[in-house]
Design an enzyme around this catalytic site. Structure first.
Site, PDB file in Angstrom:
ATOM      1  N   VAL A  67       0.846  -1.195   0.000  1.00 20.22           N
ATOM      2  CA  VAL A  67       0.000   0.000   0.000  1.00 20.22           C
ATOM      3  C   VAL A  67       0.882   1.246   0.000  1.00 20.22           C
ATOM      4  CG1 VAL A  67      -1.733   1.257   1.355  1.00 20.22           C
ATOM      5  CG2 VAL A  67      -1.713  -1.238   1.398  1.00 20.22           C
ATOM      6  N   CYS A  68       0.481   2.270  -0.752  1.00 19.14           N
ATOM      7  CA  CYS A  68       1.112   3.589  -0.656  1.00 19.14           C
ATOM      8  C   CYS A  68       0.011   4.631  -0.793  1.00 19.14           C
ATOM      9  CB  CYS A  68       2.236   3.763  -1.678  1.00 19.14           C
ATOM     10  SG  CYS A  68       1.676   3.885  -3.384  1.00 19.14           S
ATOM     11  N   ARG A  69       0.365   5.841  -1.212  1.00 15.26           N
ATOM     12  CA  ARG A  69      -0.656   6.889  -1.283  1.00 15.26           C
ATOM     13  C   ARG A  69      -1.591   6.669  -2.451  1.00 15.26           C
ATOM     14  NH1 ARG A  69      -1.941  12.022  -3.269  1.00 15.26           N
ATOM     15  NH2 ARG A  69      -0.414  11.758  -4.919  1.00 15.26           N
TER      16      ARG A  69
END
Length: 105
Positions: A67-69
Site C-alpha cells: 500500500v502507498c498513497r
C-alpha cells in the site's frame, strides 16, 4: 493483472480479506509522515527505500499486500517482492482509495 505481471487487489477486496481474518501481511511503503497521517490498522510500515533491507522480516509463506498513497510506489514494491518469490499484490488506488477506517498516530 497488469502488463507487468503485477498482481492487484482493490481496497474493497483487501477490506473483505481483513474482515474475514485471512492470513496476510499488509505493508505500507509510504514515508513516516504519511503513515502518521493515517494508515490501515493491520498494516506495518516499511518505507520503500528500506524494503530491500527488511524483506527478511516478511514471511514468504503469507501473501503480502502493498500500500502507498496512490498505488505507484506500492506497484514498484510489488514487482520487487514478486521477483524475490513473494506472493505480493498491489492495492490499486492506494490510501486515496481506501474506504475503511484509518488509524492515526
Amino acid at each position: 493483472m497488469s502488463d507487468q505481471g503485477v498482481k492487484e487487489i482493490t481496497p474493497q477486496e483487501l477490506m473483505e480479506k481483513l474482515a474475514a481474518n485471512e492470513k496476510l501481511q499488509v505493508v505500507d511503503v509510504r514515508e513516516v509522515e504519511e503513515w502518521n497521517a493515517g494508515h490501515i490498522k493491520e498494516a506495518r510500515l516499511i518505507p520503500l527505500g528500506f524494503l530491500p533491507h527488511q524483506t527478511d522480516e516478511l514471511d514468504k509463506d503469507v501473501p503480502v499486500v502493498l500500500v502507498c498513497r496512490s498505488g505507484a510506489r506500492s506497484h514498484m514494491a510489488t514487482e520487487y517482492l514478486t521477483s524475490l518469490g513473494f506472493d505480493a499484490a498491489n492495492m490499486v488506488g492506494g490510501m486515496l482509495a481506501w474506504p475503511g477506517e484509518k488509524e492515526v498516530e
